[in-house]
Design an enzyme around this catalytic site. Structure first.
Site, PDB file in Angstrom:
ATOM      1  NE  ARG A  54     -50.621  -7.516 -23.683  1.00  0.00           N
ATOM      2  CZ  ARG A  54     -49.767  -8.510 -23.976  1.00  0.00           C
ATOM      3  NH1 ARG A  54     -48.773  -8.799 -23.140  1.00  0.00           N
ATOM      4  NH2 ARG A  54     -49.887  -9.193 -25.088  1.00  0.00           N
ATOM      5  CE1 TYR A 106     -64.280   5.042  -4.664  1.00  0.00           C
ATOM      6  CE2 TYR A 106     -62.869   3.373  -5.646  1.00  0.00           C
ATOM      7  CZ  TYR A 106     -63.957   4.230  -5.723  1.00  0.00           C
ATOM      8  OH  TYR A 106     -64.715   4.269  -6.859  1.00  0.00           O
ATOM      9  CG  ASP A 177     -54.888   4.261  -2.250  1.00  0.00           C
ATOM     10  OD1 ASP A 177     -54.516   5.374  -2.651  1.00  0.00           O
ATOM     11  OD2 ASP A 177     -55.897   3.683  -2.694  1.00  0.00           O
ATOM     12  CE  LYS A 202     -60.554   9.774  -7.659  1.00  0.00           C
ATOM     13  NZ  LYS A 202     -60.236   8.404  -7.845  1.00  0.00           N
TER      14      LYS A 202
HETATM   15  O1  P1T Z   1     -61.285   5.480  -9.745  1.00  0.00           O
HETATM   16  P1  P1T Z   1     -59.939   4.822  -9.852  1.00  0.00           P
HETATM   17  O2  P1T Z   1     -58.948   5.595 -10.621  1.00  0.00           O
HETATM   18  O3  P1T Z   1     -60.030   3.379 -10.265  1.00  0.00           O
HETATM   19  O4  P1T Z   1     -59.306   4.817  -8.365  1.00  0.00           O
HETATM   20  C1  P1T Z   1     -59.808   4.046  -7.305  1.00  0.00           C
HETATM   21  C2  P1T Z   1     -59.407   4.657  -6.007  1.00  0.00           C
HETATM   22  C3  P1T Z   1     -58.339   4.100  -5.320  1.00  0.00           C
HETATM   23  N1  P1T Z   1     -57.933   4.615  -4.133  1.00  0.00           N
HETATM   24  C4  P1T Z   1     -58.522   5.697  -3.587  1.00  0.00           C
HETATM   25  C5  P1T Z   1     -58.029   6.232  -2.288  1.00  0.00           C
HETATM   26  C6  P1T Z   1     -59.581   6.324  -4.250  1.00  0.00           C
HETATM   27  O5  P1T Z   1     -60.133   7.410  -3.692  1.00  0.00           O
HETATM   28  C7  P1T Z   1     -60.053   5.788  -5.491  1.00  0.00           C
HETATM   29  C8  P1T Z   1     -61.189   6.395  -6.232  1.00  0.00           C
HETATM   30  N2  P1T Z   1     -61.995   7.231  -5.455  1.00  0.00           N
HETATM   31  C9  P1T Z   1     -63.098   7.904  -5.899  1.00  0.00           C
HETATM   32  C10 P1T Z   1     -63.574   7.834  -7.133  1.00  0.00           C
HETATM   33  C11 P1T Z   1     -63.747   8.765  -4.896  1.00  0.00           C
HETATM   34  O6  P1T Z   1     -64.555   9.643  -5.236  1.00  0.00           O
HETATM   35  O7  P1T Z   1     -63.442   8.597  -3.696  1.00  0.00           O
END
Ligand code: P1T
Length: 390
Positions: A54, A106, A177, A202
């Site tokens: 961790r 998001y 972000d 992503k």
């Molecule tokens: O899904 P996760 O890995 O927890 O990420 C969250 C997140 C954070 N910031 C941005 C700009 C994002 O687009 C996302 C996740 N977005 C999607 C799942 C989507 O389809 O837009």
């Protein structure tokens, strides 16, 4: 490659080699996946630097070193998801602190702010940061953090990172972000941001087989604080996921270039189609913040939003008719995805706010993948023909 040989090397070289010297014992060129949860000590407190996974894990360390190099940061932290990365940054705040955030983001980030951290006594203000001066009306002595997505998800508004930072009093941190651009097309720390967050789910991973996140900090005191929090909160990435994303980073530059090439092709096609009302892509000269896009990014990415003519019936018919694109949440993978933000990714944003942002029933978001461009265009053409019975 050795660390000293990587000094002054370009992004593509760092993406392949940073943090990844061949194994000292076997010569293995690929970093091993260290699944061990714990590490043997020779005497209490005497160890190799690794005691418990961790706190630190050799595979995760290699991956984090690579992330920090690519983003131009002091240190990176690999987390369990993008939302875990956002949470880590917000865990720095205490009751009474205030956050200013862009009004488009998001849906899951908005939900985390409004339904989780607001209940812990943190106040959020949402403003249209395309005019950074609008922050002034909500900036107070309690403001600790400004949260920016640029381009925003899903309306792809561009926010001038440098300008936002210039307007902030000392001690207020700016977190960007950077999910939509990846470290390849945009480096917010170089424009003055204090922290960068990624959903590595992503583009950074790009193969739709990992849910992950990362935080990259600009300076040591922030890094030390985040290291303490990551170890205490424990929302870290596992060794296998760390390995997978590190592997994917090696092809990030070539993937991003092709995402962009295909996205230019698709946005051009959509712009000329009679059944499309509006196309939003940061690389189009008619984008309202095109100048900012050109100034702070080295490319325009692979996400396009657009508004269809007609209403929900036509939008649904269109989304049900695609065959190469897949109807699914997420973005940034090698395969092309299509989605309806109002019903899918941004359902947790109140309807009134979605309306103000222009996210209506005909608003569609595409993540343009790496398939052949002509196949993508043909797919969109046939789906539009079906939806509008052309
Ligand atoms: O899904 P996760 O890995 O927890 O990420 C969250 C997140 C954070 N910031 C941005 C700009 C994002 O687009 C996302 C996740 N977005 C999607 C799942 C989507 O389809 O837009």
């Amino acid at each position: 490659m050795k660390k000293e040989d990587l000094l002054n090397k370009k992004f593509e070289t760092k993406a392949i080699h940073s943090g990844q010297e061949p194994d000292g014992i076997t010569g293995s060129i690929m970093t091993p996946i260290h699944l061990s949860s714990t590490f043997v000590q020779t005497s209490p407190g005497q160890h190799t630097g690794y005691e418990y996974s961790r706190t630190a894990n050799p595979t995760r360390t290699a991956y984090e070193t690579c992330l920090a190099e690519l983003e131009g940061g002091n240190r990176a932290f690999a987390l369990a998801s993008g939302c875990a990365a956002t949470s880590l940054v917000l865990h720095r705040l205490k009751v009474g602190d205030e956050v200013i955030a862009s009004d488009d983001m998001y849906g899951g980030t908005y939900r985390l702010f409004e339904k989780v951290f607001k209940n812990k006594g943190i106040k959020f203000h949402y403003v249209d940061l395309t005019s950074p001066e609008s922050m002034k009306s909500v900036l107070s002595k309690n403001t600790q953090l400004v949260w920016v997505e640029t381009p925003t998800n899903p309306t792809l508004k561009m926010i001038d990172i440098q300008r936002v930072k210039e307007l902030l009093p000392r001690g207020v941190d700016l977190c960007v972000d950077n999910t939509f651009m990846s470290s390849y097309f945009q480096k917010p720390l170089l424009h003055g941001a204090d922290l960068v967050v990624h959903s590595t789910t992503k583009f950074m991973n790009g193969h739709s087989d990992v849910v992950g996140g990362a935080v990259i900090s600009s300076r040591k005191e922030l890094s030390d604080e985040l290291a303490f929090l990551a170890n205490s909160v424990g929302n870290i990435a596992g060794a296998f996921d760390s390995y997978l994303v590190m592997r994917s980073l090696k092809t990030l530059p070539v993937r991003m270039e092709r995402h962009q090439e295909n996205a230019f092709g698709v946005s051009g096609f959509l712009e000329s189609h009679p059944k499309i009302d509006k196309v939003i892509y940061p690389g189009l000269r008619n984008h309202p913040q095109y100048e900012i896009a050109e100034k702070q990014m080295t490319g325009f990415g692979g996400v396009i939003s657009f508004i269809l003519k007609g209403g929900l019936t036509e939008a649904k018919a269109f989304l049900e008719s695609v065959r190469v694109f897949s109807l699914a949440e997420s973005l940034g993978g090698v395969e092309s995805l299509i989605e309806h933000p109002g019903i899918m990714t941004h359902a947790s944003v109140p309807k009134e706010q979605r309306k103000q942002l222009g996210i209506n029933d005909s608003f569609i978001r595409l993540s343009v993948g790496l398939e052949n461009k002509d196949d993508l265009l043909a797919d969109l053409r046939q789906a539009l023909n079906r939806a509008f019975a052309l």
